[in-house]
Design a protein around this motif. Structure first.
Motif, PDB file in Angstrom:
ATOM      1  N   GLY A 239      21.331  44.687 -19.471  1.00 31.83           N
ATOM      2  CA  GLY A 239      20.403  45.892 -19.795  1.00 31.83           C
ATOM      3  C   GLY A 239      19.213  44.625 -20.242  1.00 31.83           C
ATOM      4  N   ALA A 240      18.143  44.373 -19.374  1.00 28.20           N
ATOM      5  CA  ALA A 240      16.964  43.502 -19.887  1.00 28.20           C
ATOM      6  C   ALA A 240      15.681  44.375 -20.265  1.00 28.20           C
ATOM      7  CB  ALA A 240      16.647  42.791 -18.530  1.00 28.20           C
ATOM      8  N   GLY A 241      15.906  45.613 -20.944  1.00 29.50           N
ATOM      9  CA  GLY A 241      14.985  46.437 -21.545  1.00 29.50           C
ATOM     10  C   GLY A 241      14.184  45.712 -22.797  1.00 29.50           C
ATOM     11  N   ASN A 242      13.500  46.563 -23.387  1.00 29.49           N
ATOM     12  CA  ASN A 242      12.959  45.901 -24.695  1.00 29.49           C
ATOM     13  C   ASN A 242      14.165  45.483 -25.733  1.00 29.49           C
ATOM     14  OD1 ASN A 242      10.310  46.498 -23.770  1.00 29.49           O
ATOM     15  ND2 ASN A 242      10.152  48.665 -24.776  1.00 29.49           N
ATOM     16  N   VAL A 243      15.109  46.554 -25.913  1.00 30.53           N
ATOM     17  CA  VAL A 243      16.115  46.040 -26.851  1.00 30.53           C
ATOM     18  C   VAL A 243      16.906  44.902 -26.355  1.00 30.53           C
ATOM     19  CG1 VAL A 243      18.098  46.611 -28.161  1.00 30.53           C
ATOM     20  CG2 VAL A 243      16.305  48.512 -27.694  1.00 30.53           C
ATOM     21  N   GLY A 244      17.428  44.903 -25.012  1.00 31.27           N
ATOM     22  CA  GLY A 244      17.895  43.758 -24.637  1.00 31.27           C
ATOM     23  C   GLY A 244      17.300  42.313 -24.837  1.00 31.27           C
ATOM     24  N   GLY A 245      15.830  42.499 -24.634  1.00 32.29           N
ATOM     25  CA  GLY A 245      15.023  41.239 -24.557  1.00 32.29           C
ATOM     26  C   GLY A 245      14.897  40.764 -26.129  1.00 32.29           C
ATOM     27  N   TYR A 246      14.899  41.640 -26.978  1.00 28.92           N
ATOM     28  CA  TYR A 246      14.740  41.282 -28.506  1.00 28.92           C
ATOM     29  C   TYR A 246      16.094  40.498 -28.955  1.00 28.92           C
ATOM     30  CZ  TYR A 246      10.069  43.234 -29.074  1.00 28.92           C
ATOM     31  OH  TYR A 246       8.774  43.433 -28.921  1.00 28.92           O
ATOM     32  N   LEU A 247      17.256  41.346 -28.417  1.00 31.30           N
ATOM     33  CA  LEU A 247      18.545  40.674 -28.800  1.00 31.30           C
ATOM     34  C   LEU A 247      18.782  39.458 -28.143  1.00 31.30           C
ATOM     35  CD1 LEU A 247      21.311  41.492 -29.986  1.00 31.30           C
ATOM     36  CD2 LEU A 247      21.896  42.341 -27.765  1.00 31.30           C
ATOM     37  N   VAL A 248      18.345  39.150 -26.793  1.00 29.82           N
ATOM     38  CA  VAL A 248      18.390  37.748 -26.390  1.00 29.82           C
ATOM     39  C   VAL A 248      17.571  36.764 -27.277  1.00 29.82           C
ATOM     40  CG1 VAL A 248      17.977  36.337 -24.473  1.00 29.82           C
ATOM     41  CG2 VAL A 248      18.914  38.653 -24.131  1.00 29.82           C
ATOM     42  N   ASP A 249      16.612  37.431 -27.722  1.00 26.21           N
ATOM     43  CA  ASP A 249      15.632  36.189 -28.630  1.00 26.21           C
ATOM     44  C   ASP A 249      16.614  35.805 -30.014  1.00 26.21           C
ATOM     45  OD1 ASP A 249      13.443  36.432 -26.842  1.00 26.21           O
ATOM     46  OD2 ASP A 249      12.526  38.112 -28.015  1.00 26.21           O
ATOM     47  N   LEU A 250      17.199  36.703 -30.480  1.00 30.66           N
ATOM     48  CA  LEU A 250      17.887  36.562 -31.517  1.00 30.66           C
ATOM     49  C   LEU A 250      19.148  35.492 -31.376  1.00 30.66           C
ATOM     50  CD1 LEU A 250      17.677  39.972 -33.213  1.00 30.66           C
ATOM     51  CD2 LEU A 250      16.766  37.925 -34.114  1.00 30.66           C
ATOM     52  N   LEU A 251      19.858  36.145 -30.270  1.00 32.05           N
ATOM     53  CA  LEU A 251      21.052  35.160 -29.817  1.00 32.05           C
ATOM     54  C   LEU A 251      20.672  33.768 -29.378  1.00 32.05           C
ATOM     55  CD1 LEU A 251      22.760  37.972 -27.664  1.00 32.05           C
ATOM     56  CD2 LEU A 251      23.382  37.157 -30.115  1.00 32.05           C
TER      57      LEU A 251
ATOM     58  N   ILE B 209      13.314  37.367 -18.400  1.00 21.51           N
ATOM     59  CA  ILE B 209      14.036  37.195 -19.765  1.00 21.51           C
ATOM     60  C   ILE B 209      14.724  35.952 -19.483  1.00 21.51           C
ATOM     61  CG2 ILE B 209      15.947  37.560 -21.293  1.00 21.51           C
ATOM     62  CD1 ILE B 209      14.994  40.577 -21.157  1.00 21.51           C
ATOM     63  N   ALA B 210      15.421  35.641 -18.260  1.00 18.52           N
ATOM     64  CA  ALA B 210      16.403  34.505 -18.008  1.00 18.52           C
ATOM     65  C   ALA B 210      15.330  33.229 -18.083  1.00 18.52           C
ATOM     66  CB  ALA B 210      16.881  34.724 -16.607  1.00 18.52           C
ATOM     67  N   GLN B 211      13.945  33.265 -17.282  1.00 18.73           N
ATOM     68  CA  GLN B 211      13.142  32.297 -17.415  1.00 18.73           C
ATOM     69  C   GLN B 211      12.603  31.847 -18.830  1.00 18.73           C
ATOM     70  OE1 GLN B 211      10.171  33.315 -14.593  1.00 18.73           O
ATOM     71  NE2 GLN B 211      11.337  33.535 -13.021  1.00 18.73           N
ATOM     72  N   LYS B 212      12.477  32.829 -19.410  1.00 17.16           N
ATOM     73  CA  LYS B 212      12.013  32.522 -20.942  1.00 17.16           C
ATOM     74  C   LYS B 212      12.925  31.695 -21.752  1.00 17.16           C
ATOM     75  CE  LYS B 212      10.796  34.962 -25.252  1.00 17.16           C
ATOM     76  NZ  LYS B 212      10.594  36.328 -26.074  1.00 17.16           N
ATOM     77  N   HIS B 213      14.327  32.039 -21.520  1.00 18.29           N
ATOM     78  CA  HIS B 213      15.427  31.271 -22.499  1.00 18.29           C
ATOM     79  C   HIS B 213      16.284  30.440 -21.337  1.00 18.29           C
ATOM     80  CE1 HIS B 213      14.555  33.338 -25.991  1.00 18.29           C
ATOM     81  NE2 HIS B 213      14.302  34.482 -25.307  1.00 18.29           N
ATOM     82  N   ASN B 214      15.846  30.219 -20.251  1.00 21.40           N
ATOM     83  CA  ASN B 214      16.810  29.332 -19.307  1.00 21.40           C
ATOM     84  C   ASN B 214      18.285  29.880 -19.291  1.00 21.40           C
ATOM     85  OD1 ASN B 214      17.274  27.577 -17.419  1.00 21.40           O
ATOM     86  ND2 ASN B 214      17.732  25.835 -18.963  1.00 21.40           N
TER      87      ASN B 214
ATOM     88  N   ILE C 123      19.777  46.221 -13.180  1.00 22.34           N
ATOM     89  CA  ILE C 123      19.611  46.610 -12.184  1.00 22.34           C
ATOM     90  C   ILE C 123      18.335  46.350 -11.513  1.00 22.34           C
ATOM     91  CG2 ILE C 123      21.464  48.238 -12.417  1.00 22.34           C
ATOM     92  CD1 ILE C 123      19.101  50.222 -12.901  1.00 22.34           C
ATOM     93  N   PHE C 124      17.516  45.969 -12.359  1.00 22.73           N
ATOM     94  CA  PHE C 124      15.972  45.471 -11.982  1.00 22.73           C
ATOM     95  C   PHE C 124      15.797  43.983 -12.092  1.00 22.73           C
ATOM     96  CE2 PHE C 124      15.552  49.954 -13.623  1.00 22.73           C
ATOM     97  CZ  PHE C 124      15.141  50.575 -12.596  1.00 22.73           C
ATOM     98  N   GLU C 125      16.025  43.230 -10.854  1.00 29.74           N
ATOM     99  CA  GLU C 125      16.148  41.945 -11.042  1.00 29.74           C
ATOM    100  C   GLU C 125      14.889  41.289 -11.630  1.00 29.74           C
ATOM    101  OE1 GLU C 125      16.273  38.208  -7.502  1.00 29.74           O
ATOM    102  OE2 GLU C 125      16.703  40.505  -6.809  1.00 29.74           O
ATOM    103  N   ASN C 126      13.650  41.544 -11.522  1.00 28.86           N
ATOM    104  CA  ASN C 126      12.297  41.395 -12.015  1.00 28.86           C
ATOM    105  C   ASN C 126      12.489  41.334 -13.610  1.00 28.86           C
ATOM    106  OD1 ASN C 126      12.086  44.128 -12.257  1.00 28.86           O
ATOM    107  ND2 ASN C 126       9.955  44.135 -12.393  1.00 28.86           N
ATOM    108  N   LYS C 127      13.030  42.210 -14.161  1.00 27.43           N
ATOM    109  CA  LYS C 127      13.346  42.207 -15.546  1.00 27.43           C
ATOM    110  C   LYS C 127      14.041  41.101 -16.186  1.00 27.43           C
ATOM    111  CE  LYS C 127      12.521  46.974 -16.705  1.00 27.43           C
ATOM    112  NZ  LYS C 127      12.993  48.518 -17.218  1.00 27.43           N
ATOM    113  N   ALA C 128      15.588  40.856 -15.410  1.00 27.70           N
ATOM    114  CA  ALA C 128      16.399  39.979 -15.925  1.00 27.70           C
ATOM    115  C   ALA C 128      15.677  38.790 -15.589  1.00 27.70           C
ATOM    116  CB  ALA C 128      17.573  40.185 -14.828  1.00 27.70           C
ATOM    117  N   SER C 129      14.974  38.499 -14.521  1.00 27.80           N
ATOM    118  CA  SER C 129      14.515  37.073 -14.295  1.00 27.80           C
ATOM    119  C   SER C 129      13.431  36.816 -15.222  1.00 27.80           C
ATOM    120  CB  SER C 129      13.726  37.353 -12.842  1.00 27.80           C
ATOM    121  OG  SER C 129      14.423  37.371 -11.689  1.00 27.80           O
TER     122      SER C 129
END
Length: 366
Positions: free
Chosen positions: A191-203, A223-228, A215-221
């Motif tokens: 899940g690359a929505g708002n919560v998922g994005g902020y959680l990834v930042d912390l992790l 976040i993925a690009q931001k943190h490799n 399920i939305f490739e652009n959202k995952a991409s």
């Protein structure tokens, strides 16, 4: 001619569902000019007015929307209680594709329905909702939280939800590994929505090995690009070995089919109602040797944020201090599991329901 027999059977089924889950009230909202179809489910108001966000989703059918509203509102009762705030549980769902039907007029019409409940239900943003949408709702009713900071509100609750999940995840790591460090742990965030994005930042700050899926490739991409990060295709999520699986999208991802494929030590995420069947899959998770951090236990940061907005004394430091307590509460739940030979889900529900019962009895004595 109205098919009254069908209506009678539908009503009988609905009241049975309400009785089974101890719901107080369900409000069906329909407005043909705007195309609004919404359901407001009020589960319990013992601790205070019911609070819970509004989500918009393109449900397959109306029964799925009703089921979601009932499950989500009950979850809010448990979440609000175990978070230690004086609010009951409620939830609203709007049926439809947000990209097609959401606009100012529809949101304001929904606000009028919220207003008709006279403060028994306070809404906020949830899936496919934004602070801007809450501004529109607020034009028609004062019973709104999660307003923009520019309007004196608490703003987006997502960072606080993510922080609570992070605290719960660290507590689960402490229980499973003896240390709450997440450095080097393989964590799959679904899940690359708002919560998922902020959680990834912390992790990412803690140097966890994070994977992302949506399920939305652009959202995952994004976040993925931001943190490799490595992107996991949605159909590979449950086949990917990982130490921590973090569901942060929609619920019911822990089901017979997916649980059979899962290869992880811990489940700790932000999604509501992760267990497809609360009793059966709770037991199956434990049998599989997976440590489960109940969703309503660890995803209460967002509602805590908007609750203090409702109280009128919101500040970020106070909210963060309260949300940080999720760590200790999660460890308390795990300790109860050991002492009483039960599951985390059952222990957390007992803790939440006990507070409701105790406060309810206290009110009766006044």
């Amino acid at each position: 001619m109205i098919a009254t027999e069908h209506i009678d059977k539908t009503n009988e089924s609905l009241f049975s569902s309400m009785a089974d889950t101890n719901h107080e009230q369900i409000v069906f909202c329909h407005d043909e000019p705007t195309g609004l179809k919404a359901i407001i489910a009020i589960h319990n108001t013992v601790l205070g007015p019911s609070m819970g966000g509004t989500r918009m989703w393109h449900y397959t059918n109306e029964q799925d929307a009703i089921t979601d509203a009932l499950r989500l509102s009950r979850g809010m009762t448990l979440k609000n209680s175990i978070a230690g705030i004086n609010a009951g549980g409620g939830k609203a769902v709007i049926i439809g594709d947000a990209s097609q039907i959401k606009n100012e007029t529809l949101m304001r019409r929904f606000g009028q329905f919220v207003n008709s409940l006279n403060g028994k239900y306070y809404t906020a943003e949830d899936v496919n909702m934004t602070t801007r949408d809450m501004e529109y709702v607020h034009m028609e009713t004062p019973y709104v939280t999660g307003l923009p900071e520019s309007m004196g509100g608490a703003g987006d609750p997502s960072p606080y939800t993510a922080f609570g999940v992070y605290m719960g995840m660290k507590a689960a790591a402490k229980k499973a590994y003896g240390s709450d460090s997440l450095t080097g742990k393989r964590i799959l965030v679904q899940g690359a929505g708002n919560v998922g994005g902020y959680l990834v930042d912390l992790l990412a700050k803690e140097a966890a090995v994070v994977m992302i899926s949506d399920i939305f490739e652009n959202k995952a991409s994004s976040i993925a690009q931001k943190h490799n990060l490595e992107i996991i295709p949605p159909d590979k999520v449950y086949k990917t070995p990982t130490e921590i699986y973090s569901p942060c999208a929609l619920g019911a991802t822990i089901n017979d089919e997916m649980l059979h494929l899962m290869d992880c030590d811990i489940i700790a995420g932000a999604a509501n109602n992760q267990l497809h069947d609360e009793i059966h899959h709770d037991q199956e998770v434990s049998k599989k040797g997976i440590l489960y951090a109940p969703d309503f236990l660890i995803n209460g940061g967002g509602i805590t944020n908007v609750y203090y907005e409702y109280e009128g004394n919101h500040n970020k430091e106070r909210v963060l201090a309260q949300v940080e307590k999720i760590y200790d509460t999660t460890l308390k739940v795990f300790k109860t599991c050991e002492d009483e030979n039960t599951t985390p889900q059952a222990a957390a529900i007992h803790l939440a329901e006990k507070r409701i019962k105790d406060i309810g009895n206290l009110k009766l004595r006044n």
